[in-house]
Enzyme design. Structure first.
Site, short mmCIF file in Angstrom:
data_model
loop_
_atom_site.label_atom_id
_atom_site.label_comp_id
_atom_site.label_asym_id
_atom_site.label_seq_id
_atom_site.Cartn_x
_atom_site.Cartn_y
_atom_site.Cartn_z
N GLU A 48 0.83 -1.20 0.00
CA GLU A 48 0.00 0.00 0.00
C GLU A 48 0.87 1.26 0.00
O GLU A 48 1.98 1.25 0.54
CB GLU A 48 -0.93 0.07 1.22
N THR A 49 0.34 2.31 -0.60
CA THR A 49 0.92 3.65 -0.53
C THR A 49 -0.15 4.59 0.00
O THR A 49 -1.30 4.57 -0.45
CB THR A 49 1.41 4.11 -1.91
#
Length: 302
Positions: A48-49
């Site tokens: 995830e970012t």
């Protein structure tokens, strides 16, 4: 016109670089389009970012945060939240404080504790929910896709979906060596995700040789482009609620705390403290606390 953002890579739930769970963090993301956010998340290629956006003038929170895997937007992410607030604390040289972030699962308070020129981050998660245990046919499909047998399952642990905003299937097994040697059928798990409306499978065990570590776990989410997530806040947090609501652990007061460890099998080991506040024998509030470390900082032009 070129847009400029600050990008961090933060390893969450560890103080050792290249361990724990890596998250991309993009600061000053308010001028990015969702399409640009998705492309950046794909480029950074973390599970995830987190994209941190300034609020509008009349908003009652400090930041808006959006979360993207390499392939899709997700409502919330534990390790990326820890990473995002750790990056903000470094970037803005914050003192101890509480910051409210707006996410798809609501406005959440995040506590930042400054100690010895470093930061410890505590995330209050979304509301806990627990779905009924799966019927035998779905249970059989899940354990076969994970490469397990019925005898491998912890008989005290029903297979069911728990959530604090981004749901996970809880699967308790008896043996840590078995946990570390799992070789799931990722295609089968991804197909099952559509059938059960849940993308993540958290396999855990109480088989621990460390008195300070209650559980070891692994988390698989191939349907959203994550074959294995190293250390998962949105699995360990709901696990705390699951253990309480199913009376799998005994508690003598209104708070249950434990440390969960993850990532051993893929050499990205990390851990977090989980705290569950209990009211009338039901989980009321779940918080996770973790360390973090910055792997790098750069400026990106989009």
């Amino acid at each position: 016109m070129m847009k400029e953002v600050v990008v961090y890579q933060i390893d969450s739930f560890t103080k050792e670089k290249f361990k724990g769970n890596p998250a991309g963090v993009v600061l000053g993301a308010e001028n990015l389009t969702p399409e640009e956010m998705q492309l950046i998340a794909r480029e950074l290629n973390n599970s995830e970012t987190a994209f941190v956006l300034k609020p509008d003038q009349n908003d009652y929170f400090d930041y808006h945060v959006r979360y993207f895997t390499p392939t899709t937007e997700v409502p919330i992410c534990g390790h990326a939240t820890i990473g995002a607030l750790y990056a903000k604390a470094i970037e803005d040289k914050l003192d101890s404080c509480t910051i409210k972030i707006n996410t798809q699962v609501g406005i959440l308070p995040i506590d930042i504790l400054k100690e010895n020129n470093d930061y410890l981050i505590t995330m209050t998660q979304g509301s806990f929910s627990l779905e009924p245990a799966f019927d035998p046919s779905i249970t059989q499909k899940i354990i076969e896709a994970l490469g397990l047998k019925m005898d491998d399952l912890n008989k005290d642990c029903p297979i069911q979906i728990a959530s604090t905003g981004h749901s996970k299937v809880m699967i308790g097994i008896n043996n840590r060596a078995l946990l570390n040697n799992l070789t799931p059928d990722f295609t089968a798990l991804a197909h099952l995700s559509k059938e059960i409306s849940c993308n993540g499978y958290f396999v855990f065990t109480f088989d621990s040789d460390d008195k300070d570590i209650l559980t070891y776990g692994r988390m698989f989410a191939p349907a959203i482009g994550i074959q294995e997530d190293p250390v998962t806040g949105n699995a360990n947090g709901p696990l705390g609620g699951y253990l309480i609501q199913n009376k799998i652990v005994k508690v003598s007061d209104e708070t249950f705390e434990f440390t969960g460890r993850q990532g051993e099998a893929i050499n990205r080991i990390g851990q977090m403290k989980v705290e569950v506040t209990i009211k009338n024998h039901i989980p009321e509030l779940i918080r996770i606390t973790g360390n973090a470390v910055s792997a790098f900082r750069t400026v990106m032009q989009v």
